[in-house]
Write a protein that holds these residues in place. Structure first.
Motif, PDB file in Angstrom:
ATOM      1  N   UNK A 247      14.633  -9.401  -4.287  1.00 46.83           N
ATOM      2  CA  UNK A 247      15.296  -8.230  -4.871  1.00 46.83           C
ATOM      3  C   UNK A 247      16.813  -8.335  -4.730  1.00 46.83           C
ATOM      4  N   UNK A 248      17.556  -7.917  -5.746  1.00 42.89           N
ATOM      5  CA  UNK A 248      19.027  -7.949  -5.648  1.00 42.89           C
ATOM      6  C   UNK A 248      19.573  -7.069  -4.541  1.00 42.89           C
ATOM      7  N   UNK A 249      18.792  -6.086  -4.097  1.00 47.10           N
ATOM      8  CA  UNK A 249      19.268  -5.171  -3.056  1.00 47.10           C
ATOM      9  C   UNK A 249      19.273  -5.808  -1.671  1.00 47.10           C
TER      10      UNK A 249
ATOM     11  N   UNK B 174       0.816  -1.218   0.000  1.00 47.50           N
ATOM     12  CA  UNK B 174       0.000   0.000   0.000  1.00 47.50           C
ATOM     13  C   UNK B 174       0.850   1.269   0.000  1.00 47.50           C
ATOM     14  N   UNK B 175       2.124   1.184   0.422  1.00 45.28           N
ATOM     15  CA  UNK B 175       2.992   2.368   0.408  1.00 45.28           C
ATOM     16  C   UNK B 175       3.266   2.866  -1.002  1.00 45.28           C
ATOM     17  N   UNK B 176       3.125   1.968  -1.975  1.00 45.51           N
ATOM     18  CA  UNK B 176       3.280   2.332  -3.388  1.00 45.51           C
ATOM     19  C   UNK B 176       4.646   2.971  -3.658  1.00 45.51           C
ATOM     20  N   UNK B 177       5.700   2.354  -3.113  1.00 45.89           N
ATOM     21  CA  UNK B 177       7.047   2.837  -3.362  1.00 45.89           C
ATOM     22  C   UNK B 177       7.465   2.495  -4.792  1.00 45.89           C
ATOM     23  N   UNK B 178       8.213   3.386  -5.397  1.00 48.75           N
ATOM     24  CA  UNK B 178       8.618   3.189  -6.787  1.00 48.75           C
ATOM     25  C   UNK B 178       9.760   2.211  -6.941  1.00 48.75           C
ATOM     26  N   UNK B 179      10.054   1.824  -8.169  1.00 49.59           N
ATOM     27  CA  UNK B 179      11.144   0.873  -8.428  1.00 49.59           C
ATOM     28  C   UNK B 179      12.498   1.360  -7.925  1.00 49.59           C
ATOM     29  N   UNK B 180      12.746   2.696  -8.021  1.00 48.02           N
ATOM     30  CA  UNK B 180      14.033   3.213  -7.570  1.00 48.02           C
ATOM     31  C   UNK B 180      14.238   2.956  -6.079  1.00 48.02           C
ATOM     32  N   UNK B 181      13.205   3.238  -5.288  1.00 48.33           N
ATOM     33  CA  UNK B 181      13.290   3.040  -3.835  1.00 48.33           C
ATOM     34  C   UNK B 181      13.537   1.569  -3.497  1.00 48.33           C
ATOM     35  N   UNK B 182      12.814   0.684  -4.174  1.00 48.62           N
ATOM     36  CA  UNK B 182      12.951  -0.745  -3.884  1.00 48.62           C
ATOM     37  C   UNK B 182      14.300  -1.278  -4.334  1.00 48.62           C
ATOM     38  N   UNK B 183      14.815  -0.782  -5.465  1.00 52.23           N
ATOM     39  CA  UNK B 183      16.098  -1.282  -5.970  1.00 52.23           C
ATOM     40  C   UNK B 183      17.270  -0.788  -5.127  1.00 52.23           C
ATOM     41  N   UNK B 184      17.126   0.409  -4.519  1.00 52.46           N
ATOM     42  CA  UNK B 184      18.187   0.899  -3.635  1.00 52.46           C
ATOM     43  C   UNK B 184      18.294   0.049  -2.371  1.00 52.46           C
ATOM     44  N   UNK B 185      17.155  -0.381  -1.854  1.00 56.17           N
ATOM     45  CA  UNK B 185      17.157  -1.312  -0.721  1.00 56.17           C
ATOM     46  C   UNK B 185      17.581  -0.736   0.600  1.00 56.17           C
TER      47      UNK B 185
END
Length: 561
Positions: free
Chosen positions: A135-137, A89-100
């Motif tokens: 995720x790789x992060x 539900x936070x709807x974080x973008x791909x950049x945020x998730x990939x940074x980890x």
């Protein structure tokens, strides 16, 4: 004023600086907090002890790490960890998730976990956690100290976590009683992970439905390190199909626990035949590598496992735990016991007891007892006595709160005790109320105590009811003998209004035959004991201890002279 005892100001400051340095030493503070946590858990074994430890995490950085190391050592839920991660539900973008970056805080706590349970409260987060975990992060490893994993929630998240930690686990518990395709797939994948990666796994607990158990154990022999296995559930599956044959394929298995609430819902009289017992006794050697066996169930569970499932021949330890039901299936226990005794001549420890789970007392309804009482097999239910008399290697024998078909069972066991000369611990306490109506359990007379200890010279612990309404042996007729008995547990005293004279005579008798006893326990708290009887036995106990104090004082006087 005595100035020699006053510490100079400079020395005081030095001591304070040394103390401050000590409390900044992470290793030392870790040990202090660990000791404190252990003490708090003794007082409060539930989670309440953690609340008292939480304030220490706010002192400083050193105390923070020491406190959370204990607070997160054992986690009964994965929910506190899940809450540190971003939600769908936070709807974080791909950049945020990939940074980890969110993994940093998660790892501070997850790196402390040694025991973790994945329960149903995280079921709805399973797929999302599996995605984040892939995720790789994600840092590797996230759970470096995890040794015990309990899975009660079959989902993608549980599979992902097990896949990453299987190689480091010492212990794993998997529980699932559903028969749907999702559960079948999860258990198959979970067991495949363990078979492929769990090179250190020693203990495995499978609480599964019969269908899932069959799938889970198909390749269980690939877990070469496995030593302890528990299988269980609500209803024991039919053993006619050889569902437990997989046990022969685990060469390192030392301890097996079979834990089912009950066997089949109904038993026909024809299902209980002495031919089953004879067939089991003639079976070729199986599970010769097994050292310990525990079977818990309603009586028919033990009977079925002994006659059709697990028939080892090299046991050192045997536990038969009865779960009371509304049927008289406990009457089947003697048959299972006979099989195990005759096939395991070198048994060292034997325990038969009533579980704290289940109803209080098996049914006394005659119509429920008839199928058992009329079956020819029950005419020979006491045959285990003969097998018990040959168990000459037994060191511990415990029979507690189990009813037997015949009221003289306790006397018969006492008669064969001289054959068991290696006994160090003996508990003989069948149920006071037997299953069969209007039958009172016969208990030994006081003279049996001396006979038991003379016949078993290595005995250190004895717990047995005695009928103290009979006359005591005359003290002058007792010849001295050597005894190692240090703990005596007694009850069964005279009812009504016992006199102080009777208290003194029993206490004196016990002191004469057991001079080495250091602890005299009185079995109290049973529903049929009134306050007068409790007071009676407390008086006997206190008087025996007084006699011992006098004897020690006299010995001290002799030594000084």
């Amino acid at each position: 004023m005595n100035t020699s005892s006053v510490v100079p100001h400079k020395d005081t400051q030095a001591v304070e600086r040394a103390a401050a340095r000590t409390l900044r030493t992470q290793e030392l503070v870790n040990r202090i907090i660990e000791s404190l946590a252990d003490s708090l858990q003794v007082i409060d074994s539930q989670q309440g002890w953690k609340r008292q430890l939480v304030p220490l995490a706010t002192v400083d950085r050193v105390f923070f790490h020491a406190a959370i190391d204990q607070l997160w050592k054992t986690m009964d839920s994965f929910l506190p960890s899940i809450r540190m991660l971003p939600t769908l539900e936070d709807n974080k973008g791909p950049e945020y998730l990939s940074e980890g970056g969110f993994w940093n805080r998660f790892a501070i706590y997850s790196s402390r976990i040694r025991r973790l349970a994945l329960t149903s409260d995280t079921q709805r987060f399973g797929t999302w956690f599996a995605f984040l975990y892939s995720l790789p992060s994600r840092p590797h490893p996230l759970f470096p100290r995890l040794k015990t994993l309990t899975i009660q929630s079959s989902n993608a998240g549980s599979s992902a976590l097990l896949n990453s930690v299987a190689s480091q686990l010492d212990e794993c518990h998997i529980s699932d009683f559903e028969n749907d395709q999702e559960s079948f797939a999860f258990v198959s994948i979970a067991m495949t992970n363990l078979c492929m990666k769990a090179g250190r796994l020693l203990h495995l607990n499978l609480q599964l439905s019969p269908r899932l158990l069959h799938s889970a154990t198909e390749h269980i022999d690939k877990i070469r390190s496995l030593e302890d296995l528990t299988i269980g559930g609500s209803v024991l599956p039919s053993l006619n199909s050889g569902v437990l044959r997989f046990l022969d394929r685990i060469p390192g298995l030392k301890w097996l626990i079979v834990d089912y609430e009950c066997a089949f819902p109904e038993i026909a009289s024809t299902d209980i035949q002495s031919t089953h017992v004879q067939s089991a006794l003639q079976t070729s050697h199986e599970l010769s590598h097994l050292d310990a066996l525990t079977v818990s169930g309603d009586g028919y569970v033990q009977y079925s496992v002994a006659t059709k499932g697990v028939i080892p021949c090299g046991l050192q330890t045997l536990d038969l735990i009865f779960r009371p039901t509304d049927r008289a299936r406990v009457l089947l226990l003697p048959h299972a016991l006979r099989i195990y005794l005759e096939r395991n001549k070198n048994l060292k420890k034997l325990q038969i007891k009533r579980s704290k789970f289940g109803i209080q007392e098996p049914s006394r309804c005659p119509e429920l007892l008839d199928p058992y009482r009329t079956d020819p097999a029950f005419c020979h239910s006491q045959e285990f006595i003969s097998a018990l008399s040959q168990a000459s290697q037994l060191c511990e024998l415990r029979i507690h709160d189990i009813p037997f078909p015949k009221r003289n069972i306790l006397l018969e066991i006492c008669n064969i005790l001289p054959n068991l000369r290696n006994l160090t611990h003996l508990t003989l306490r069948p149920s006071r109320l037997t299953i069969l109506p209007n039958d009172e359990l016969q208990i030994p007379r006081p003279g049996a105590l001396e006979e038991i200890v003379r016949g078993n010279p290595l005995l250190e612990f004895l717990s047995i009811p005695i009928d103290w309404t009979h006359a005591l042996p005359h003290i002058n007729d007792i010849t001295q003998f050597s005894s190692r008995l240090s703990i005596l547990s007694i009850d069964g005293g005279p009812r009504g209004h016992p006199s102080i004279k009777r208290v003194i005579s029993i206490a004196r008798y016990l002191d004469v035959i057991f001079p080495a006893v250091t602890i005299v326990e009185t079995v109290t708290g049973n529903g049929d004991q009134d306050s007068e009887e409790v007071n009676f036995w407390e008086g006997v106990r206190d008087l025996v201890h007084s006699y011992q104090d006098v004897a020690r004082f006299r010995n001290l006087q002799k030594a000084l002279n």
